[in-house]
Design a protein around this motif. Sequence first.
Motif, PDB file in Angstrom:
ATOM      1  N   ALA A  40     -15.944  -1.293   0.972  1.00  0.00           N
ATOM      2  CA  ALA A  40     -15.272  -0.466  -0.029  1.00  0.00           C
ATOM      3  C   ALA A  40     -14.999  -1.249  -1.317  1.00  0.00           C
ATOM      4  N   GLU A  41     -13.761  -1.199  -1.829  1.00  0.00           N
ATOM      5  CA  GLU A  41     -13.456  -1.783  -3.124  1.00  0.00           C
ATOM      6  C   GLU A  41     -13.604  -3.301  -3.140  1.00  0.00           C
ATOM      7  N   GLU A  42     -13.536  -3.940  -1.968  1.00  0.00           N
ATOM      8  CA  GLU A  42     -13.733  -5.389  -1.915  1.00  0.00           C
ATOM      9  C   GLU A  42     -15.129  -5.773  -2.426  1.00  0.00           C
ATOM     10  N   MET A  43     -16.082  -4.880  -2.269  1.00  0.00           N
ATOM     11  CA  MET A  43     -17.435  -5.134  -2.782  1.00  0.00           C
ATOM     12  C   MET A  43     -17.408  -5.297  -4.294  1.00  0.00           C
ATOM     13  N   ASN A  44     -16.724  -4.379  -4.987  1.00  0.00           N
ATOM     14  CA  ASN A  44     -16.670  -4.433  -6.442  1.00  0.00           C
ATOM     15  C   ASN A  44     -15.918  -5.665  -6.934  1.00  0.00           C
ATOM     16  N   LYS A  45     -14.830  -5.995  -6.281  1.00  0.00           N
ATOM     17  CA  LYS A  45     -14.049  -7.172  -6.667  1.00  0.00           C
ATOM     18  C   LYS A  45     -14.854  -8.465  -6.501  1.00  0.00           C
ATOM     19  N   SER A  46     -15.830  -8.449  -5.599  1.00  0.00           N
ATOM     20  CA  SER A  46     -16.575  -9.660  -5.242  1.00  0.00           C
ATOM     21  C   SER A  46     -17.904  -9.794  -5.967  1.00  0.00           C
ATOM     22  N   ARG A  47     -18.289  -8.820  -6.757  1.00  0.00           N
ATOM     23  CA  ARG A  47     -19.623  -8.822  -7.364  1.00  0.00           C
ATOM     24  C   ARG A  47     -19.876 -10.069  -8.214  1.00  0.00           C
ATOM     25  N   ARG A  48     -18.906 -10.464  -9.015  1.00  0.00           N
ATOM     26  CA  ARG A  48     -19.099 -11.622  -9.878  1.00  0.00           C
ATOM     27  C   ARG A  48     -19.285 -12.894  -9.059  1.00  0.00           C
ATOM     28  N   GLY A 244      -9.140 -21.945  -3.477  1.00  0.00           N
ATOM     29  CA  GLY A 244      -9.588 -20.756  -4.197  1.00  0.00           C
ATOM     30  C   GLY A 244      -8.730 -19.551  -3.887  1.00  0.00           C
ATOM     31  N   PRO A 245      -8.782 -18.539  -4.752  1.00  0.00           N
ATOM     32  CA  PRO A 245      -7.991 -17.321  -4.572  1.00  0.00           C
ATOM     33  C   PRO A 245      -8.696 -16.313  -3.672  1.00  0.00           C
ATOM     34  N   SER A 246      -7.960 -15.301  -3.261  1.00  0.00           N
ATOM     35  CA  SER A 246      -8.538 -14.184  -2.489  1.00  0.00           C
ATOM     36  C   SER A 246      -9.213 -13.230  -3.475  1.00  0.00           C
ATOM     37  N   PHE A 247     -10.375 -13.622  -3.971  1.00  0.00           N
ATOM     38  CA  PHE A 247     -11.034 -12.907  -5.069  1.00  0.00           C
ATOM     39  C   PHE A 247     -11.437 -11.488  -4.699  1.00  0.00           C
ATOM     40  N   TRP A 248     -11.631 -11.192  -3.427  1.00  0.00           N
ATOM     41  CA  TRP A 248     -12.044  -9.864  -2.977  1.00  0.00           C
ATOM     42  C   TRP A 248     -10.895  -8.853  -3.024  1.00  0.00           C
ATOM     43  N   ALA A 251      -6.053  -8.343  -8.235  1.00  0.00           N
ATOM     44  CA  ALA A 251      -5.953  -7.249  -9.209  1.00  0.00           C
ATOM     45  C   ALA A 251      -6.980  -7.420 -10.324  1.00  0.00           C
ATOM     46  N   GLU A 252      -7.153  -8.656 -10.785  1.00  0.00           N
ATOM     47  CA  GLU A 252      -8.162  -8.974 -11.790  1.00  0.00           C
ATOM     48  C   GLU A 252      -9.320  -9.719 -11.112  1.00  0.00           C
ATOM     49  N   ILE A 253     -10.466  -9.747 -11.777  1.00  0.00           N
ATOM     50  CA  ILE A 253     -11.617 -10.471 -11.235  1.00  0.00           C
ATOM     51  C   ILE A 253     -11.319 -11.968 -11.268  1.00  0.00           C
ATOM     52  N   GLU A 254     -11.365 -12.604 -10.108  1.00  0.00           N
ATOM     53  CA  GLU A 254     -11.111 -14.035 -10.006  1.00  0.00           C
ATOM     54  C   GLU A 254     -12.309 -14.730  -9.369  1.00  0.00           C
TER      55      GLU A 254
END
Length: 268
Positions: A40-48, A244-248, A251-254
């Motif tokens: 789900a949304e974790e995919m979008n958060k992780s794209r970068r 490292g942060p929980s980028f997935w 709130a912002e792309i990390e």
Amino acid sequence: MIPHPDVFFLPAPGGEQRLCLFHAPRGTPRGRVLYLHPFAEEMNKSRRMAALACRALAEAGHAVLQLDLRGCGDSSADFGDASWADWQADVRLGLAELEARAPGDAPLWLWGLRAGCLLAAADWGRPVNHLFWQPMASGKLALQQFLRLKLAAEMAGGAGKGLMEAMKAELAAGRHVEVAGYRVGAGLAAGLEGARLAPSGTPGRVEWLEVSTREDATLTPASEQAAQAWQDAGWSLRSRIVAGPSFWASAEIELAPALIAATVEALS
């Protein structure tokens, strides 16, 4: 410099398509990697993060294929129409395409992030190694965490009592539920709930990488137990936690550069 990835639509059953990005190394590949994105949304958060890691792996000599699973990203179908079996079929489709684009005897790797690790953990009829990024040991827990997103939103509005049981009842009855803008079908929910990070197939290598902002972080007991099961089954497993942060889930792309560096090192 590694050229830009080849972006294309891979034909899938029923006249559908899967969006793919193929990152080709210069020369003969030292490894072949299929990336399986999170839920789900974790995919979008992780794209970068995924894009940067793919490029780094290609520069290190690996052929990497990214694939949007059915109902995800720019692939065919709606998220609510996808099932776990559809996604398993997509893995087979991706492996076949990766082998066609990078023939030879270089090792095959299934690289999963979060719930993507649960999808990777199966017998694919060929020897594969596993690269796990922040793996989830239990699909049941993964589904519960996802459903709680709606529960938290409803409780913030003063509702939510009995909502978890109601959502589970809807799914058990074969109906859809909507959570955080995603319409989830019973076939996908049941498959995810039944998935476990358990060893299967011919034993090979497992590179288990997690991130944490704590210097003294260790694997959770659930992760330790899952990792031990892979070792007991004959897999050569190495685990490591990097800064490292929980980028997935941010709130912002990390980004987690140390995770990318550790990944290249692990596969090299």
